[in-house]
Scaffold this motif. Structure first.
Motif, mmCIF file in Angstrom:
data_model
loop_
_atom_site.group_PDB
_atom_site.id
_atom_site.type_symbol
_atom_site.label_atom_id
_atom_site.label_comp_id
_atom_site.label_asym_id
_atom_site.label_seq_id
_atom_site.Cartn_x
_atom_site.Cartn_y
_atom_site.Cartn_z
ATOM 1 N N SER A 181 0.762 -1.333 0.130
ATOM 2 C CA SER A 181 -0.124 -0.126 0.164
ATOM 3 C C SER A 181 0.807 1.131 -0.067
ATOM 4 C CB SER A 181 -0.951 0.161 1.223
ATOM 5 O OG SER A 181 -1.705 -1.159 1.219
ATOM 6 N N LYS A 182 1.935 1.232 0.759
ATOM 7 C CA LYS A 182 2.766 2.324 0.843
ATOM 8 C C LYS A 182 3.467 2.544 -0.649
ATOM 9 C CE LYS A 182 6.908 4.068 3.230
ATOM 10 N NZ LYS A 182 7.959 3.670 4.105
ATOM 11 N N GLN A 183 3.796 1.522 -1.180
ATOM 12 C CA GLN A 183 4.522 1.668 -2.619
ATOM 13 C C GLN A 183 3.481 2.437 -3.459
ATOM 14 O OE1 GLN A 183 5.956 -2.026 -3.496
ATOM 15 N NE2 GLN A 183 7.712 -2.136 -1.995
ATOM 16 N N SER A 184 2.173 1.810 -3.246
ATOM 17 C CA SER A 184 1.153 2.257 -4.113
ATOM 18 C C SER A 184 0.788 3.921 -4.028
ATOM 19 C CB SER A 184 -0.166 1.497 -3.876
ATOM 20 O OG SER A 184 0.043 0.327 -4.208
ATOM 21 N N ILE A 185 0.960 4.270 -2.705
ATOM 22 C CA ILE A 185 0.832 5.635 -2.422
ATOM 23 C C ILE A 185 1.965 6.575 -2.986
ATOM 24 C CG2 ILE A 185 0.504 7.408 -0.568
ATOM 25 C CD1 ILE A 185 -0.933 5.294 1.025
ATOM 26 N N GLN A 186 3.183 6.060 -2.894
ATOM 27 C CA GLN A 186 4.390 6.681 -3.363
ATOM 28 C C GLN A 186 4.310 6.884 -4.831
ATOM 29 O OE1 GLN A 186 7.602 4.461 -1.662
ATOM 30 N NE2 GLN A 186 7.468 5.657 0.181
ATOM 31 N N LEU A 187 3.707 5.896 -5.340
ATOM 32 C CA LEU A 187 3.588 5.823 -7.054
ATOM 33 C C LEU A 187 2.757 6.719 -7.401
ATOM 34 C CD1 LEU A 187 4.460 4.595 -9.801
ATOM 35 C CD2 LEU A 187 2.799 2.854 -9.359
ATOM 36 N N ARG A 188 1.609 6.832 -6.625
ATOM 37 C CA ARG A 188 0.446 7.618 -6.959
ATOM 38 C C ARG A 188 0.930 9.060 -6.719
ATOM 39 N NH1 ARG A 188 -4.939 8.425 -3.140
ATOM 40 N NH2 ARG A 188 -5.971 10.280 -4.411
ATOM 41 N N ILE A 189 1.545 9.291 -5.906
ATOM 42 C CA ILE A 189 2.072 10.986 -5.444
ATOM 43 C C ILE A 189 3.204 11.373 -6.570
ATOM 44 C CG2 ILE A 189 3.737 12.408 -4.140
ATOM 45 C CD1 ILE A 189 2.219 11.030 -1.605
ATOM 46 N N PHE A 190 4.005 10.556 -7.008
ATOM 47 C CA PHE A 190 4.995 10.732 -7.910
ATOM 48 C C PHE A 190 4.358 11.122 -9.263
ATOM 49 C CE2 PHE A 190 9.021 10.495 -10.179
ATOM 50 C CZ PHE A 190 8.651 9.831 -11.422
ATOM 51 N N ILE A 191 3.261 10.088 -9.713
ATOM 52 C CA ILE A 191 2.600 10.322 -10.982
ATOM 53 C C ILE A 191 1.966 11.300 -11.088
ATOM 54 C CG2 ILE A 191 0.747 9.231 -12.412
ATOM 55 C CD1 ILE A 191 1.383 6.838 -11.476
ATOM 56 N N GLU A 192 1.405 12.090 -9.895
ATOM 57 C CA GLU A 192 0.595 13.189 -9.876
ATOM 58 C C GLU A 192 1.304 14.466 -10.028
ATOM 59 O OE1 GLU A 192 -1.657 13.151 -6.265
ATOM 60 O OE2 GLU A 192 -3.379 11.736 -7.155
ATOM 61 N N ILE A 193 2.728 14.383 -9.212
ATOM 62 C CA ILE A 193 3.539 15.414 -9.083
ATOM 63 C C ILE A 193 4.028 15.549 -10.640
ATOM 64 C CG2 ILE A 193 5.732 16.230 -8.226
ATOM 65 C CD1 ILE A 193 5.042 15.107 -5.807
ATOM 66 N N LEU A 194 4.693 14.323 -11.221
ATOM 67 C CA LEU A 194 5.226 14.286 -12.608
ATOM 68 C C LEU A 194 4.171 15.050 -13.601
ATOM 69 C CD1 LEU A 194 7.495 13.681 -14.387
ATOM 70 C CD2 LEU A 194 6.432 11.320 -14.893
#
Length: 459
Positions: A181-194
């Motif tokens: 779940s933590k990795q999914s959240i981090q991936l989501r934040i990265f995609i949104e920021i990018l």
């Protein structure tokens, strides 16, 4: 002029292309956000399933303990009530074991452990049945009963080790789920920021092509779009946080079980001052769980949905168990002295509501008393009613405020810096009213307080 006319189609193409690229990026961000949100929900479901498995193990162990307790009560006292409790506990064990088979995550090791658990449970149930049948045939066969008890205790120790192994495996699975779940959240934040950075670059390029007025209009549109996106993300976060907050009790149970396992495992391996940290964790989790219980009880009572299920209980045993429970809260249990009067120790009461009444009164007495002063829990049983008294020599309650102490969140002015929520006495009042009982207080400042609760046997 001619040059401007020649450039305009190119600018229009750039604007259209820029808007098209912006919309595509926003669509990709939405798609990635929704997909990651779905992954988070799946991770939360895995966490929920693991919590449910741990709860089922806890309930199974509680039912097993209750069955053994009822069996001993039946053998020592010959009470049909204890025999009935034994049968109910055995039924609960079987139900929890069936539920565990459905909930436990599938792998070869866990399945083998589950098979061993079933085998040991069947062996122990067989011993318990032998004990009861032996008692019914020959009530004087003490030595054989002791032998059966010893064998049952040996099996119980094996069960405890096996349950601990199952819990450890489930907790490892839980940790793995949390990491996912933590990795999914981090991936989501990265995609949104990018995505936001790319959108910003595209819009910045569009600003160069547009006139000043067009730049302002596009900026407003961008801000509106960003706000809508942020609102959507915020709504998803609110839903997730609401779900997590609703499940506070489950992680609290995990904390309690984990800390208890650590205490039992490390008790002989670490120093006493280090063990106190684990005890403090366990105590804080129990206090938080107690506060959540008080809030839920008070809320249900005010909504008229608080259940009232009286049944015949041994009040003396209940009080002794309550004192033992308070010891697990980390309170100064050596301060509490339990006294009893009378001989009729069975009463038709709601056990859960009675626990809320006495635990809140005793915890308040401990909280507002000096460490050196004793606290008394007095049980007076009669044919028509049961009376409980909690007596302390604490700070007392001001006379002018004694009529307000049952109001939710009300705290007296003389409590100073003593921590509290002001919910305990409000919960006590509601629970007493459901029993159609009475509560009274006799208190003097700096002398002490006596709470008297009278609960009738018939309603």
């Amino acid at each position: 002029m001619t040059q401007q006319l020649m450039k305009w189609p190119f600018q229009r193409k750039g604007i259209v292309g820029g808007f098209g690229l912006t919309m595509l990026l926003m669509a990709l961000i939405c798609f990635a956000s929704l997909k990651n949100t779905d992954e988070i929900k799946q991770g939360a479901n895995r966490v929920q399933q693991t919590y449910q498995t741990l709860n089922t193990l806890t309930n199974f162990y509680g039912a097993m303990t209750a069955a053994e307790s009822a069996r001993r009560g039946y053998i020592f006292l010959g009470s049909n009530q204890d025999l009935q409790r034994y049968k109910i506990a055995i039924s609960n064990m079987e139900d929890e074991l069936k539920l565990l088979q459905q909930q436990i995550h599938s792998n070869f090791i866990q399945e083998q452990r589950l098979l061993r658990l079933n085998l040991l449970v069947n062996q122990r149930l067989s011993l318990l049945e032998q004990s009861i049948e032996l008692y019914q045939r020959n009530k004087t066969a003490v030595s054989i009963q002791n032998n059966i008890t010893d064998r049952s205790v040996q099996i119980r120790e094996k069960l405890l080790v096996l349950i601990a192994e199952i819990k450890a495996e489930e907790q490892n699975y839980l940790q793995s789920s949390l990491e996912q779940s933590k990795q999914s959240i981090q991936l989501r934040i990265f995609i949104e920021i990018l995505g936001i950075l790319l959108i910003f670059l595209v819009i910045s390029g569009l600003f160069i092509l547009l006139e000043q007025q067009s730049k302002k209009r596009e900026k407003i549109r961008y801000l509106e779009s960003s706000l809508a996106q942020e609102k959507k993300i915020g709504d998803l976060k609110i839903q997730l946080f609401s779900m997590i907050s609703h499940e506070f009790r489950t992680p609290l149970t995990v904390i309690l079980l984990s800390s208890q396992l650590l205490i039992e495992t490390l008790e002989d391996l670490i120093e006493e001052n280090q063990l106190k940290h684990l005890l403090r964790i366990q105590s804080s989790a129990k206090i938080m769980n107690h506060i959540l219980t008080d809030i839920l009880t008070l809320t249900r009572a005010e909504a008229g949905k608080l259940d009232f299920n009286p049944q015949v209980i041994n009040v003396e045993n209940f009080c002794l168990n309550l004192v033992e429970d308070l010891q697990l809260f980390g309170t100064k249990i050596q301060m509490i002295e339990f006294l009893k009067e009378g001989s009729h120790f069975r009463a038709n009461l709601d056990e859960k509501l009675l626990y809320s009444i006495l635990s809140n009164l005793l915890l308040n007495a401990i909280k507002y008393s000096d460490n050196q002063e004793k606290i008394y829990l007095i049980l007076k049983c009669a044919a028509t009613s049961t009376v409980f008294q909690v007596i302390d020599k604490g700070i007392g309650i001001p006379p002018a405020e004694q009529q307000k102490i049952y109001e939710p969140f009300y705290r007296c002015q003389n409590v100073e810096n003593i921590a509290g929520t002001g919910l305990g006495l409000a919960v006590v009042k509601k629970c007493v009213e459901l029993h159609k009982g009475e509560i009274s207080v006799d208190s003097k400042l700096d002398v002490g307080t006596t709470f008297t609760v009278r609960l009738p046997h018939t309603y």
